[in-house]
Each structure stands twice: as structure tokens, then as C-alpha cells.
Design a protein around this motif. Structure first.
Motif, PDB file in Angstrom:
ATOM      1  N   THR A 165      -9.089 -69.885  71.242  1.00 18.73           N
ATOM      2  CA  THR A 165     -10.191 -69.077  71.745  1.00 18.73           C
ATOM      3  C   THR A 165      -9.710 -67.901  72.589  1.00 18.73           C
ATOM      4  O   THR A 165      -8.976 -68.082  73.561  1.00 18.73           O
ATOM      5  CB  THR A 165     -11.132 -69.944  72.604  1.00 18.73           C
ATOM      6  N   THR A 191     -12.403 -68.244  68.066  1.00 19.73           N
ATOM      7  CA  THR A 191     -13.391 -67.356  68.671  1.00 19.73           C
ATOM      8  C   THR A 191     -12.737 -66.123  69.275  1.00 19.73           C
ATOM      9  O   THR A 191     -11.769 -66.221  70.040  1.00 19.73           O
ATOM     10  CB  THR A 191     -14.153 -68.097  69.781  1.00 19.73           C
ATOM     11  N   ASN A 215     -15.086 -72.597  64.048  1.00 22.04           N
ATOM     12  CA  ASN A 215     -15.738 -71.628  64.931  1.00 22.04           C
ATOM     13  C   ASN A 215     -15.047 -70.288  64.762  1.00 22.04           C
ATOM     14  O   ASN A 215     -13.902 -70.100  65.194  1.00 22.04           O
ATOM     15  CB  ASN A 215     -15.646 -72.093  66.385  1.00 22.04           C
ATOM     16  N   THR A 217     -16.616 -67.322  65.749  1.00 24.40           N
ATOM     17  CA  THR A 217     -17.436 -66.393  66.528  1.00 24.40           C
ATOM     18  C   THR A 217     -16.676 -65.101  66.809  1.00 24.40           C
ATOM     19  O   THR A 217     -15.512 -65.133  67.223  1.00 24.40           O
ATOM     20  CB  THR A 217     -17.846 -67.051  67.858  1.00 24.40           C
TER      21      THR A 217
END
Length: 602
Positions: A165, A191, A215, A217
Motif C-alpha cells: 500500500t 493501493t 485491492n 485502489t
């Protein structure tokens, strides 16, 4: 060791039913770095132990425990240093403790990361540390992680959960180097890696058939091509976050719906090309779907729900976020409630065309409803809210920001909700101190029982211009659990320097006018404000205010107009003021902070 959450996600919300602590489908962790350990023991050959101590240990009762019992005991240890000490006791203990210590190595500092890299690279170590790493989380060093940094982890082919992330310096080359050959990978979180393209997801589709959580994002360069490949290859996919992937269309989302029947949670926040076809397909085919978030998918219309199969209930659906789906009307809401009778969290913020008819439909959820967001639904009246409270008495969170038709009558009944923890009434300018006294559990009638202490934790009252310091003071004293109180735009507060001294700092992007009106109290500042008000002489404290229950007289009306004028002049009266963007609102929060509750590891 495993962490447990629950906690309240939106991201401030209730979440879908709790999962088992060791559910291997959970992949979003409760912290930015879920790692627990960094081993400093490179080899048992370096250990020194006298022969007498070794012999004593061999014949001791604890040394005769079977491995499964030793591992169970070691798993109760919360400190990595304690586990390291266990490894130094004997070879038997070391063999049974090493997995627990190394399955998620601590990489929260550059020094720790170097130690981990050195260990996984060492060829003559007693244990194959590279094969013991199951979870790798580098998000704590996000600004330092580059393609070169992750190269040493190419040999770690048993990683199950990979969290990168916010590591914005990473490109396809770095991510693919870890993913390549990682057949055990269950969860991938990249992300914020805006340099990542379809090449990375292509590698995921090729090498990670067991993938259950993805994920991506803010990976704005990902297109339908690679997502379709993932859907076709990773058919065990259960959780998918595509927030702000603006190139994604119905083609890939419907492919996910067709090929991933076990899908539990999907987030399409701000995927602006998504239309009715995707939503209908996801709900119709996803019989296990628990959470669906389509905030700011402005092309979605009533037909997305009206075209769902008739006489078919989707009992698994617990969370539905329709924020800013502007084309939704009452008919869609009625169909949603009919098809999903066990909804727990429903967000209709900024669905500006819904009316009391929708709220009356929502009342059919009864005790199932815990979280309801109706902010900016300006057509809603007291009658609907009163009926909602009567039928849904387990509501914990309700937001009615900018519902300007609401009066004290609604808030008085809302105050009777026994489980209410959070309430949003931003810019409900018709409410007065009567509402505040109700929230504070204060009854002014004679011969009434002693009022109960309020359970409220967060209260949003910004721009409720008829509130006074007396009312807020009473609220503070009757709400001992209060952790957040927003009073922006209320003259009795933002114009008094002695009170604003306890406010938190305004966001840096605010203008000077916005900073002047900003008035939000949180954390320890709440207690400090309460203590200050309780210790001040009340005569001087309230000398600038009138009676709490005065009607709107000429001077008050003039003052209200001035505040309202400032709101419009500075842009604070718009839909996106500080309260609507606060960290506990659905779909908001820090860019790479904690995910909503529903995406956390239980």
C-alpha cells in the motif's frame, strides 16, 4: 499472531457479520503494517549451550510435549522477543517457534528490513527463512520502497498476503518480480501504485490461481483487459476493490460477476463508466455478496435494481453504499428493500431525489438496520424520520445532514434510540436547544425519573445556527463517551477565542474565512473543553447569550443571516464541507489509511 478487529468503516460504519479469527479469506489488515517480528537468530549453529543444560532440558517434562502443544503455547505469546527467546532454548523449541516468528517478518523500519533481507538471502542458515515468510507488508516504508528494494523477496514463493500500500515508487517490474511463481498468494494490496499497468495484473492472473482478495485502489492505468484475465483465472476471488479505477467498464465487471460466484465484497467507488448492467449482474449472480459499494457511479439508474429477478431475495447483502448515485429514485429504494430484507448498512447520501416514500420503505428493515446515511436528501420530513425511529430501534448511526425540513420533533425521537452512537445533523438549521437537551437525555418535565447517561460518541452539529453554548454545555456533561463534536459555523463557539483554543487544527487547504468558522473538537480536547466550561462562572460564561428556548427574534434572525452569508461567501455551505469529508464518513478518510471496517481482518 492474529489480530482481531471490532471496532464501527466509511468509511464509521457497522460491518458485515464477523468472520472467524483464522479465516484465510481475510486479507485487509487492521494496521498499516500487520507484521509482528524480525528474527535476529541467523543460525542455531551460533547458539552455545553446555552439555549438562542440554541433557537437563531433554529429560524435563516440558521437552516431551508434542509439537502441536508447543506451537499452541508459543502462539499465545504476543512479543516477538519472547518468541525469539523460545528459539534459543533448544533445537526442538526452535523448530516449533520459528514458523510463528517468521510468517510475517517485521519491516517497519529500514534496519529491520535489512535484517530480514539478509536472513532470507543467507544460504547456510539452519532454517530456510525465505520459505517461512507467509505475509509481507512493506507499507510502513512506502516512501522508500522501490523495485530494487523488493528484489531480494523474489525467492519467497510461499507468500500468501502481500501488502504494498502506497509504495508509489514501485512499477510493474518490482511487483511482478514477487508475484511471479507465487502460487500460494491469497491476497494482494497495491493501493496507490499509479505506475502499475495491465502487465502486473496479467502476471497475477497467470501465477496466482488461489487469489481471494485484490485491492487495486487508485491504480488508474489498469484496464478491462487485465481485469477480465484475473476474473477468468482467479475464480476463488472473494474481495475486490477497484476504487478510482476510471478505465474499468461494464465489460470487466460483468466478467467478474460471471466467473467469481464466491464474491463477498466489491467496491466500485468512483468507477464512473459503470452502468446498470454491472450492478444487476453482480447482485443477480452474487448470491453470497455481502457488501456492494458503488459510490459516485453516476451512470447507475433505477433500472439497475428494478431489473433484478422477481420473487428472489438476496439475504446475504448487508452493506450497500449508493452515495451520489444521483439518478436513483423512490422506486429503486423500494426494490432494494424488497430484494435485500437483511440490509444492515444503507448509504443514500446525495441521492437528492428520494423522498419520504423511500424512508417508509426502509422502515421494513426493522431491527436489521444499524447504519443509515440520508445526508443531502432534502425532501425528507419529520414524519418519515419519526416512523423510521419507531420501526428501526437498533440504529447506531444516522446522518441527516442538509435535511433542512427536519425540526426538533425528529431529533427528540432520534434521541430515544437506545443504541445510538453517532448522529449527523449538519446544516439542519431548524433545530434548537430542545433537540440538544433531548440528545443529552435531559427532561425538563416535573416528577420525571432521573435521566440516563447518553451513549453518543460522535455528534455533528455544524451550521445549526440556533444552538447556544448552554445547550452544548449540557450535551458535553451528559455524554461522557463523546469523542467528536463539530460546531463549525455556530456563533456561540467560533467567535470565542477561549473556546476555539480547544479546537483541532483546520485542514491546511481551508481558506482564511473557512478557518475562522472552523470549530471541531475531538479526542482529549473534548474533556478539556468540558472541564473548562464546568470550572467557569456560568454568569459570565453565558452573558452573551439569550434564553435557550427563545423564539427567533429579530436580532437572532439578523445574526443567522450573517452566518449563512459567510457560509455561502466562503464556500462552506456547499455539499463538501468539513463534516461531510470527516474521517468517519462512508467512502472518505485518508488516502492510504485504514480501510472501512468491512475490509479489515477480524
Amino acid at each position: 499472531m492474529q489480530h482481531s478487529d471490532e471496532t464501527t468503516s466509511v468509511s464509521s460504519s457497522s460491518s458485515s457479520p464477523e468472520r472467524a479469527v483464522y479465516d484465510d479469506t481475510d486479507f485487509f489488515t487492521t494496521q498499516r503494517n500487520d507484521s509482528q517480528s524480525s528474527l535476529g537468530v541467523a543460525s542455531l549453529r551460533d547458539m552455545t549451550m553446555s552439555s549438562s543444560i542440554e541433557l537437563e532440558h531433554r529429560i524435563s517434562p516440558v521437552s516431551r510435549l508434542p509439537p502441536e502443544l508447543l506451537i499452541s503455547c508459543f502462539s499465545k505469546l504476543s512479543s516477538s522477543m519472547d518468541l525469539r527467546s523460545c528459539m534459543l532454548v533448544s533445537k526442538t523449541w526452535s523448530r516449533n517457534a520459528v514458523d510463528l516468528l517468521w510468517h510475517r517478518p517485521l519491516c517497519n523500519s529500514w534496519a529491520n528490513l535489512l535484517n530480514v533481507v539478509q536472513a532470507v538471502r543467507k544460504e547456510d542458515s539452519y532454517f530456510p527463512y525465505f520459505a517461512l515468510v507467509k505475509r509481507l507488508n512493506l507499507s510502513s516504508l512506502s516512501d522508500q520502497i522501490s523495485d530494487g528494494t523488493v528484489q531480494p523477496f523474489m525467492c519467497c514463493k510461499r507468500i500468501e498476503r502481500l501488502t504494498l500500500t502506497g509504495c508509489t515508487k514501485l512499477t510493474d517490474h518490482g511487483v511482478v518480480s514477487i508475484v511471479d511463481g507465487s502460487n500460494s498468494l491469497l491476497a494482494l494490496d497495491i493501493t496507490g501504485l499509479d505506475a502499475v499497468t495491465d502487465h502486473t495484473l496479467g502476471a497475477v492472473a497467470e501465477h496466482c490461481p488461489r487469489l481471494q482478495g485484490l485491492n487495486i485502489t487508485d491504480c488508474s492505468k489498469v484496464t478491462d483487459e487485465s481485469l477480465i484475465a484475473v476474473a477468468q483465472s482467479c475464480r476463488h476471488l472473494k474481495r475486490l476493490k477497484l476504487n478510482n479505477c476510471t478505465l474499468i467498464t461494464d465489460e470487466s465487471v460483468t466478467s467478474v460477476a460471471r466467473h467469481c460466484p464466491a464474491m463477498l465484497e466489491i467496491d466500485l467507488h468512483n468507477c464512473r463508466q459503470i452502468t446498470d448492467e454491472s450492478i444487476t449482474s453482480l447482485i443477480s449472480r452474487g448470491r453470497q455478496l455481502r457488501e456492494l459499494r458503488i459510490a459516485h457511479c453516476s451512470l447507475v439508474t433505477d433500472n439497475a435494481f428494478l431489473e433484478l429477478p422477481k420473487h428472489l431475495a438476496f439475504d446475504s447483502l448487508r452493506i450497500l453504499d449508493l452515495t451520489a448515485c444521483y439518478q436513483l429514485h423512490d422506486a429503486a429504494v423500494e426494490k432494494i428493500i424488497e430484494a435485500s430484507p437483511r440490509l444492515r448498512n444503507l448509504v443514500l447520501a446525495k441521492c437528492k431525489d428520494i423522498t419520504d416514500k423511500s424512508v417508509h420503505a426502509i422502515t421494513r428493515l426493522g431491527k436489521n438496520l444499524h447504519y443509515i446515511h440520508l445526508g443531502h436528501c432534502a425532501h425528507i420530513t419529520d414524519a418519515a424520520v419519526i416512523q423510521l425511529v419507531k420501526m428501526c430501534n437498533r440504529i447506531r448511526y444516522i446522518d441527516l445532514a442538509c435535511c433542512h425540513r427536519l425540526t426538533d420533533a425528529s431529533v427528540k425521537l432520534l434521541a430515544t434510540l437506545p443504541k445510538l452512537r453517532r448522529i449527523g445533523l449538519v446544516k439542519c438549521q431548524a433545530i434548537t436547544d430542545r433537540s440538544i437537551m433531548a440528545l443529552a437525555k435531559i427532561n425538563n418535565e416535573i416528577n420525571t425519573p432521573k435521566p440516563q447517561t447518553s451513549l453518543l460518541e460522535r455528534v455533528h452539529l455544524s451550521y445549526c445556527v440556533h444552538l447556544t453554548l448552554q445547550g452544548i454545555h449540557a450535551l458535553l456533561n451528559r455524554c461522557p463517551k463523546l469523542t467528536h463534536l463539530s460546531l463549525t459555523g455556530i456563533q456561540g463557539f467560533f467567535m470565542r477565542e477561549d473556546l476555539t483554543a480547544f479546537c483541532r487544527e483546520a485542514p491546511p487547504e481551508f481558506t482564511e474565512h473557512q478557518r475562522t468558522m472552523f470549530c471541531v473538537f475531538s479526542g482529549p480536547k473534548i474533556n478539556q473543553l468540558r472541564d473548562y466550561l464546568n470550572n467557569e462562572d456560568r454568569t459570565s460564561l453565558y452573558d452573551t447569550e439569550g434564553t435557550m428556548y427563545d423564539d427567533r427574534e429579530a436580532e437572532d434572525a439578523e445574526a443567522d443571516q450573517q452566518v449563512t452569508g459567510m457560509m455561502h461567501a466562503t464556500g462552506l455551505g456547499g455539499a463538501d464541507d468539513e463534516d461531510m469529508n470527516d474521517e468517519d464518513e462512508v467512502g472518505e478518510g485518508s488516502q492510504y489509511g485504514e480501510p472501512p471496517d468491512s475490509w479489515r481482518t477480524r
